[in-house]
Design a protein around this motif. Structure first.
Motif, PDB file in Angstrom:
ATOM      1  N   GLY A   1       0.802  -1.228   0.000  1.00  0.00           N
ATOM      2  CA  GLY A   1       0.000   0.000   0.000  1.00  0.00           C
ATOM      3  C   GLY A   1       0.830   1.271   0.000  1.00  0.00           C
ATOM      4  N   GLU A   2       2.140   1.137  -0.007  1.00  0.00           N
ATOM      5  CA  GLU A   2       3.011   2.316   0.045  1.00  0.00           C
ATOM      6  C   GLU A   2       3.170   2.956  -1.339  1.00  0.00           C
ATOM      7  OE1 GLU A   2       6.870   1.396   1.645  1.00  0.00           O
ATOM      8  OE2 GLU A   2       7.378   3.508   1.929  1.00  0.00           O
ATOM      9  N   PHE A   3       3.388   4.262  -1.347  1.00  0.00           N
ATOM     10  CA  PHE A   3       3.763   4.976  -2.576  1.00  0.00           C
ATOM     11  C   PHE A   3       5.245   5.276  -2.424  1.00  0.00           C
ATOM     12  CE2 PHE A   3       1.329   7.371  -5.964  1.00  0.00           C
ATOM     13  CZ  PHE A   3       2.428   7.522  -6.778  1.00  0.00           C
ATOM     14  N   PHE A   4       6.069   4.573  -3.180  1.00  0.00           N
ATOM     15  CA  PHE A   4       7.519   4.591  -2.974  1.00  0.00           C
ATOM     16  C   PHE A   4       8.204   5.208  -4.182  1.00  0.00           C
ATOM     17  CE2 PHE A   4      11.723   2.539  -2.996  1.00  0.00           C
ATOM     18  CZ  PHE A   4      12.111   2.671  -1.668  1.00  0.00           C
ATOM     19  N   GLY A   5       9.111   6.106  -3.942  1.00  0.00           N
ATOM     20  CA  GLY A   5       9.807   6.779  -5.054  1.00  0.00           C
ATOM     21  C   GLY A   5      11.252   6.340  -5.166  1.00  0.00           C
ATOM     22  N   LEU A   6      11.688   6.166  -6.392  1.00  0.00           N
ATOM     23  CA  LEU A   6      13.087   5.828  -6.658  1.00  0.00           C
ATOM     24  C   LEU A   6      13.668   7.013  -7.422  1.00  0.00           C
ATOM     25  CD1 LEU A   6      14.576   3.194  -5.983  1.00  0.00           C
ATOM     26  CD2 LEU A   6      14.016   2.376  -8.255  1.00  0.00           C
ATOM     27  N   LEU A   7      14.548   7.751  -6.740  1.00  0.00           N
ATOM     28  CA  LEU A   7      15.066   8.985  -7.338  1.00  0.00           C
ATOM     29  C   LEU A   7      16.547   8.869  -7.627  1.00  0.00           C
ATOM     30  CD1 LEU A   7      12.475  10.355  -5.943  1.00  0.00           C
ATOM     31  CD2 LEU A   7      13.911  12.352  -5.824  1.00  0.00           C
ATOM     32  N   GLY A   8      16.964   9.563  -8.641  1.00  0.00           N
ATOM     33  CA  GLY A   8      18.398   9.589  -8.919  1.00  0.00           C
ATOM     34  C   GLY A   8      18.651  10.318 -10.213  1.00  0.00           C
ATOM     35  N   PRO A   9      19.863  10.815 -10.400  1.00  0.00           N
ATOM     36  CA  PRO A   9      20.171  11.481 -11.670  1.00  0.00           C
ATOM     37  C   PRO A   9      20.205  10.472 -12.810  1.00  0.00           C
ATOM     38  CG  PRO A   9      22.143  11.268 -10.305  1.00  0.00           C
ATOM     39  CD  PRO A   9      21.008  10.758  -9.489  1.00  0.00           C
ATOM     40  N   ASN A  10      20.279  10.965 -14.032  1.00  0.00           N
ATOM     41  CA  ASN A  10      20.371  10.053 -15.179  1.00  0.00           C
ATOM     42  C   ASN A  10      21.592   9.155 -15.019  1.00  0.00           C
ATOM     43  OD1 ASN A  10      18.134  11.057 -16.458  1.00  0.00           O
ATOM     44  ND2 ASN A  10      19.291  12.591 -17.622  1.00  0.00           N
ATOM     45  N   GLY A  11      21.407   7.872 -15.315  1.00  0.00           N
ATOM     46  CA  GLY A  11      22.527   6.934 -15.218  1.00  0.00           C
ATOM     47  C   GLY A  11      22.784   6.438 -13.803  1.00  0.00           C
ATOM     48  N   ALA A  12      21.863   6.753 -12.879  1.00  0.00           N
ATOM     49  CA  ALA A  12      22.071   6.347 -11.478  1.00  0.00           C
ATOM     50  C   ALA A  12      21.832   4.850 -11.275  1.00  0.00           C
ATOM     51  CB  ALA A  12      21.150   7.136 -10.565  1.00  0.00           C
ATOM     52  N   GLY A  13      21.058   4.242 -12.170  1.00  0.00           N
ATOM     53  CA  GLY A  13      20.737   2.814 -12.024  1.00  0.00           C
ATOM     54  C   GLY A  13      19.270   2.575 -11.714  1.00  0.00           C
ATOM     55  N   LYS A  14      18.444   3.626 -11.833  1.00  0.00           N
ATOM     56  CA  LYS A  14      17.010   3.500 -11.513  1.00  0.00           C
ATOM     57  C   LYS A  14      16.327   2.502 -12.443  1.00  0.00           C
ATOM     58  CE  LYS A  14      15.777   7.773 -12.372  1.00  0.00           C
ATOM     59  NZ  LYS A  14      16.943   8.522 -12.844  1.00  0.00           N
ATOM     60  N   THR A  15      16.521   2.715 -13.757  1.00  0.00           N
ATOM     61  CA  THR A  15      15.821   1.865 -14.719  1.00  0.00           C
ATOM     62  C   THR A  15      16.317   0.426 -14.645  1.00  0.00           C
ATOM     63  OG1 THR A  15      15.318   3.724 -16.152  1.00  0.00           O
ATOM     64  CG2 THR A  15      15.336   1.571 -17.194  1.00  0.00           C
ATOM     65  N   THR A  16      17.623   0.248 -14.456  1.00  0.00           N
ATOM     66  CA  THR A  16      18.161  -1.124 -14.330  1.00  0.00           C
ATOM     67  C   THR A  16      17.548  -1.802 -13.106  1.00  0.00           C
ATOM     68  OG1 THR A  16      20.208  -0.371 -15.338  1.00  0.00           O
ATOM     69  CG2 THR A  16      20.293  -2.466 -14.204  1.00  0.00           C
ATOM     70  N   THR A  17      17.440  -1.038 -12.014  1.00  0.00           N
ATOM     71  CA  THR A  17      16.851  -1.608 -10.794  1.00  0.00           C
ATOM     72  C   THR A  17      15.407  -2.009 -11.039  1.00  0.00           C
ATOM     73  OG1 THR A  17      18.291  -0.190  -9.482  1.00  0.00           O
ATOM     74  CG2 THR A  17      16.414  -1.152  -8.343  1.00  0.00           C
ATOM     75  N   ILE A  18      14.658  -1.124 -11.672  1.00  0.00           N
ATOM     76  CA  ILE A  18      13.235  -1.429 -11.890  1.00  0.00           C
ATOM     77  C   ILE A  18      13.086  -2.583 -12.884  1.00  0.00           C
ATOM     78  CG2 ILE A  18      12.195  -0.056 -13.785  1.00  0.00           C
ATOM     79  CD1 ILE A  18      10.408   1.146 -11.542  1.00  0.00           C
ATOM     80  N   ARG A  19      14.004  -2.667 -13.860  1.00  0.00           N
ATOM     81  CA  ARG A  19      13.942  -3.784 -14.812  1.00  0.00           C
ATOM     82  C   ARG A  19      14.194  -5.112 -14.099  1.00  0.00           C
ATOM     83  NH1 ARG A  19      17.070  -1.115 -20.049  1.00  0.00           N
ATOM     84  NH2 ARG A  19      15.186  -0.366 -21.084  1.00  0.00           N
ATOM     85  N   MET A  20      15.062  -5.100 -13.110  1.00  0.00           N
ATOM     86  CA  MET A  20      15.297  -6.347 -12.361  1.00  0.00           C
ATOM     87  C   MET A  20      14.116  -6.657 -11.457  1.00  0.00           C
ATOM     88  SD  MET A  20      19.361  -6.409 -11.499  1.00  0.00           S
ATOM     89  CE  MET A  20      19.622  -4.729 -10.983  1.00  0.00           C
ATOM     90  N   MET A  21      13.487  -5.617 -10.928  1.00  0.00           N
ATOM     91  CA  MET A  21      12.329  -5.849 -10.057  1.00  0.00           C
ATOM     92  C   MET A  21      11.129  -6.370 -10.828  1.00  0.00           C
ATOM     93  SD  MET A  21      12.800  -2.348  -7.924  1.00  0.00           S
ATOM     94  CE  MET A  21      11.345  -2.296  -6.937  1.00  0.00           C
ATOM     95  N   THR A  22      11.043  -6.005 -12.114  1.00  0.00           N
ATOM     96  CA  THR A  22       9.877  -6.404 -12.906  1.00  0.00           C
ATOM     97  C   THR A  22      10.146  -7.630 -13.786  1.00  0.00           C
ATOM     98  OG1 THR A  22      10.520  -4.792 -14.587  1.00  0.00           O
ATOM     99  CG2 THR A  22       8.883  -4.089 -12.994  1.00  0.00           C
ATOM    100  N   GLY A  23      11.322  -8.208 -13.647  1.00  0.00           N
ATOM    101  CA  GLY A  23      11.595  -9.449 -14.376  1.00  0.00           C
ATOM    102  C   GLY A  23      12.074  -9.256 -15.797  1.00  0.00           C
ATOM    103  N   VAL A  24      12.343  -8.016 -16.207  1.00  0.00           N
ATOM    104  CA  VAL A  24      12.842  -7.777 -17.561  1.00  0.00           C
ATOM    105  C   VAL A  24      14.315  -8.184 -17.646  1.00  0.00           C
ATOM    106  CG1 VAL A  24      13.331  -5.976 -19.278  1.00  0.00           C
ATOM    107  CG2 VAL A  24      11.187  -5.931 -18.013  1.00  0.00           C
TER     108      VAL A  24
END
Lengths: 307, 250
Positions: free
Chosen positions: A29-52
Motif C-alpha cells: 500500500g506504500e507509494f515509494f519513489g526511486l530517485l536519482g540522476p540520469n545513469g544512477a541505475g534506476k531503470t536497471t533496478t526497476i527492470r530487475m524488479m519487474t523481471g525484464v
C-alpha cells in the motif's frame, strides 16, 4: 508483509557496474519513489524488479514470490509502465487495452467492461476505436498507463511516467495512479522530477552510481537537511546576486526567476543583511520569504556529497 | 511450472502477431511475392514435368511463407518500443518465441494449403494412400520448423527490421538451392548430396515427394523426425539468443 524485498542487487554491463548491491523493501500500500540522476541505475533496478532483466546476484521478492522462481505468477500481479513502453500503433486504444487484459487473463466480459471504463476514465472514450498511430503523445501515454492498470494490479511500477507530457495528461495520469494507491495498490515510481516525488511518495530512495544513498520520507529528509535553508527576496529593480556572495553567513546566492535565493544556515542574519543592503542601495522589497530545504536541495546535496 | 500462464501467454502472443504482422508489407514481399517469382522464373517457358517438381515448389512456398513473419516481429517490436512492455507482462522469452513461431506457422499453413489445393485441382498429382496420412504431419511440422527458423533469425536483432529481413534472405536463398527443389535429391550424385543433409528443407521436400508419389530418398518417419529435431533446435537456440540480446536496441 513487504510488497517488495530487494536484497543486494548487482548488475554489470560489460565493464560498467550499473547496480552495486542495492537493498530496500516497500510496504504493501506504500507509494515509494526511486530517485536519482540520469545513469544512477534506476531503470536497471526497476527492470530487475519487474523481471525484464536478471540480476547478476542478489534477490527480488514481489508479493512474497521470488522473481527467479515464480516470475510469471509475480508478473500477473504487477502493472508496469516501462521507460520505453509504447503501445501498438496499429491497434486502436481499445484493442491495446483488451490485448493487455488478455495477457493478464481477464475473461472476455470483464475485458470489454474494463476497456470501456478505462477509456472513459482516461478521457479517450470518443477516440477509443481510432488507431493509436493517430493519437498525440499524451493520449498514447494515457493508453499506456491504462494498459498497465487494466487488471487493477496490487503492485504498480512506473518508470518516468510523466516525462515530456502536457499538463492535462500529466494531471490525469497522476490522479489515476493516486486513486489506485488509495484503493490499496502499492506504487513504485522512478522519476527525476523531485517535486512530483515529494508530492506523491510516502518514502523515497535516492540512488546514485548504482548505490542507495538514503531512504526516508520526503519530510524527514528535508528535516535532516534543515541547515540548507534559504531566503527568497525580490526587489523593485534588478539586483546582482553577487552582492550577497561575499557575506560570511551566505552559503550560496542565485537568481530564481525575478527573485534572489540566498542559501544559509542562519536566515535571521541574512534578513538583517538584506535590510542593510536595501537601505544602502535605496531598494524596495516586493516580497520576502524564508524557505526550508526542498527535496531537490536534499537530492543535490546527497549526490554531491557522495560523489 | 505454471502451464495455465504459459499456454495463455503463447496463444495471446500468437493472436497479437496474427492481428498485427500478417498485414505488414515485408511479409507479403518475402512470403508471397518472392516464391511466386521464383516459381515463374523456374517453371515458365521450360518443358518440365510439373507434377515431378510440384512437391519441391510446395515445400519452397511453405518455407518462404512460414519463415517470413518471424524475422519481422522482434525488430519491429523493438523499433515501436513495445518489446520492453511485452517483457513486463506475464510471459518469458521462451513463451514469446513459441507464440511468434505459432503465428509464423499459421501464416505458412494458410498459404501452403492454398498452393496445395491449387496443385491438387489443376495438376496431375497423385497421392498414394499408404502415405497420404503423413501429409498433414509434414505440413504442420514443416510450418513450425521454418517459422521457428524465422524467429531464430530475428533473435539477435536490434531495432531495424530491414537488417534482419536482409539477413533472413541471405540465409533462406542458399537453403532453397541445396534442398533438392530444383534438382531432385534422387538425381544428385552422392558426393553432392551430403550438403543437402544440413538443410531442414531437404527433409520436407523428400517427405512431400513420398506423399505425392515421387521418388524419395529417406523414409517419411525419418523426414518427420529430423524436422522435429531441427524445430526443437531452432526454438532452443532462438530462446537462448533472445534471452541474451533482449535489451539490444532498447
Amino acid at each position: 508483509m513487504a510488497a517488495i524485498e530487494v536484497r543486494d542487487l548487482v548488475k554489470t554491463f560489460g565493464e560498467t557496474k550499473a547496480v552495486r548491491g542495492i537493498s530496500f523493501s516497500v510496504e504493501e500500500g506504500e507509494f515509494f519513489g526511486l530517485l536519482g540522476p540520469n545513469g544512477a541505475g534506476k531503470t536497471t533496478t526497476i527492470r530487475m524488479m519487474t523481471g525484464v532483466l536478471r540480476p547478476d546476484s542478489g534477490s527480488v521478492s514481489v508479493l512474497g514470490m521470488d522473481m527467479r522462481k515464480r516470475s510469471l505468477e509475480a508478473k500477473e500481479k504487477m502493472g508496469v509502465i516501462p521507460e520505453v513502453g509504447n503501445v501498438y500503433p496499429d491497434l486502436s486504444g481499445r484493442e491495446n487495452l483488451e490485448l493487455m487484459a488478455r495477457y493478464y487473463g481477464l475473461p472476455r466480459k470483464l475485458r470489454e467492461d474494463r476497456a470501456e471504463r478505462t477509456l472513459k476514465e482516461l478521457g479517450l472514450a470518443e477516440r477509443g476505436d481510432d488507431p493509436v498511430k493517430k493519437y498525440s503523445k499524451g493520449m498514447r501515454q494515457r493508453i499506456s498507463i491504462g494498459c498497465a492498470m487494466i487488471h487493477e494490479p496490487p503492485l504498480l511500477f512506473l518508470d518516468e511516467p510523466t516525462e515530456g507530457l502536457d499538463v492535462q495528461s500529466r494531471r490525469m495520469i497522476l490522479e489515476k495512479v493516486k486513486q489506485l494507491n488509495k484503493n490499496g495498490s502499492t506504487v513504485v515510481l522512478t522519476t527525476h522530477n523531485i517535486e512530483e516525488a515529494s508530492r506523491l511518495c510516502q518514502r523515497v530512495c535516492i540512488i546514485n552510481k548504482g548505490q542507495v544513498l538514503v531512504i526516508d520520507s520526503p519530510e524527514r529528509l528535508r528535516a535532516t537537511f534543515e541547515k540548507v535553508q534559504s531566503v527568497e527576496v525580490s526587489f523593485d529593480r534588478k539586483v546582482d546576486c553577487s552582492i550577497f556572495s561575499s557575506e560570511s553567513c551566505v552559503a550560496k546566492a542565485e537568481e530564481a526567476g525575478d527573485k534572489l535565493r540566498i542559501y544559509t544556515s542562519d536566515p535571521d542574519l541574512v534578513i538583517e543583511r538584506i535590510m542593510a543592503i536595501k537601505e544602502e542601495k535605496g531598494l524596495r522589497i516586493i516580497s520576502m520569504a524564508t524557505l526550508g530545504p526542498t527535496l531537490e536541495d536534499v537530492f543535490v546535496k546527497l549526490t554531491e556529497e557522495k560523489t | 511450472m505454471n502451464y495455465r500462464i504459459i499456454t495463455k501467454g503463447v496463444l495471446v502472443t500468437a493472436r497479437k502477431d496474427v492481428r498485427i504482422y500478417y498485414r505488414k508489407a515485408p511479409v507479403f514481399i518475402f512470403g508471397l511475392i518472392l516464391p511466386t517469382f521464383l516459381f515463374f522464373a523456374f517453371f515458365v517457358g521450360r518443358d518440365l514435368d510439373v507434377a515431378k517438381y510440384f512437391p519441391g515448389f510446395l515445400a519452397m512456398s511453405l518455407f518462404f511463407t512460414a519463415s517470413s513473419v518471424g524475422p519481422l516481429i522482434i525488430p519491429w517490436e523493438k523499433q515501436q518500443g513495445t518489446f520492453e512492455r511485452l517483457l513486463t507482462l506475464p510471459v518469458n522469452i521462451p513463451i514469446l518465441v513459441t507464440g511468434d513461431t505459432l503465428a509464423g506457422a499459421g501464416f505458412g499453413l494458410i498459404i501452403s494449403t492454398i498452393v496445395l489445393l491449387f496443385g491438387a485441382a489443376f495438376l496431375p498429382l497423385t497421392f498414394p494412400l499408404a502415405t497420404i496420412l503423413a501429409l498433414p504431419v509434414l505440413f504442420i511440422l514443416g510450418n513450425i520448423c521454418f517459422a521457428a527458423l524465422g524467429v531464430l533469425l530475428s533473435s539477435p536483432a536490434g531495432r531495424v527490421p530491414a537488417n534482419i529481413m536482409m539477413l533472413a534472405a541471405l540465409v533462406r536463398f542458399p537453403l532453397i538451392f541445396i534442398s533438392g527443389i530444383f534438382i531432385p535429391l534422387s538425381e544428385l550424385p552422392p558426393e553432392a548430396r551430403w550438403i543437402t543433409y544440413f538443410s531442414p528443407l531437404t527433409y520436407l521436400v523428400d517427405g512431400l515427394n513420398a506423399v505425392m508419389g515421387q521418388v524419395n530418398v529417406f523414409p517419411i518417419a525419418l523426414d518427420a523426425l529430423v524436422l522435429s529435431a531441427f524445430t526443437a533446435g531452432f526454438l532452443v537456440l532462438a530462446s537462448w539468443t533472445l534471452q541474451r540480446k533482449a535489451l539490444k536496441g532498447l
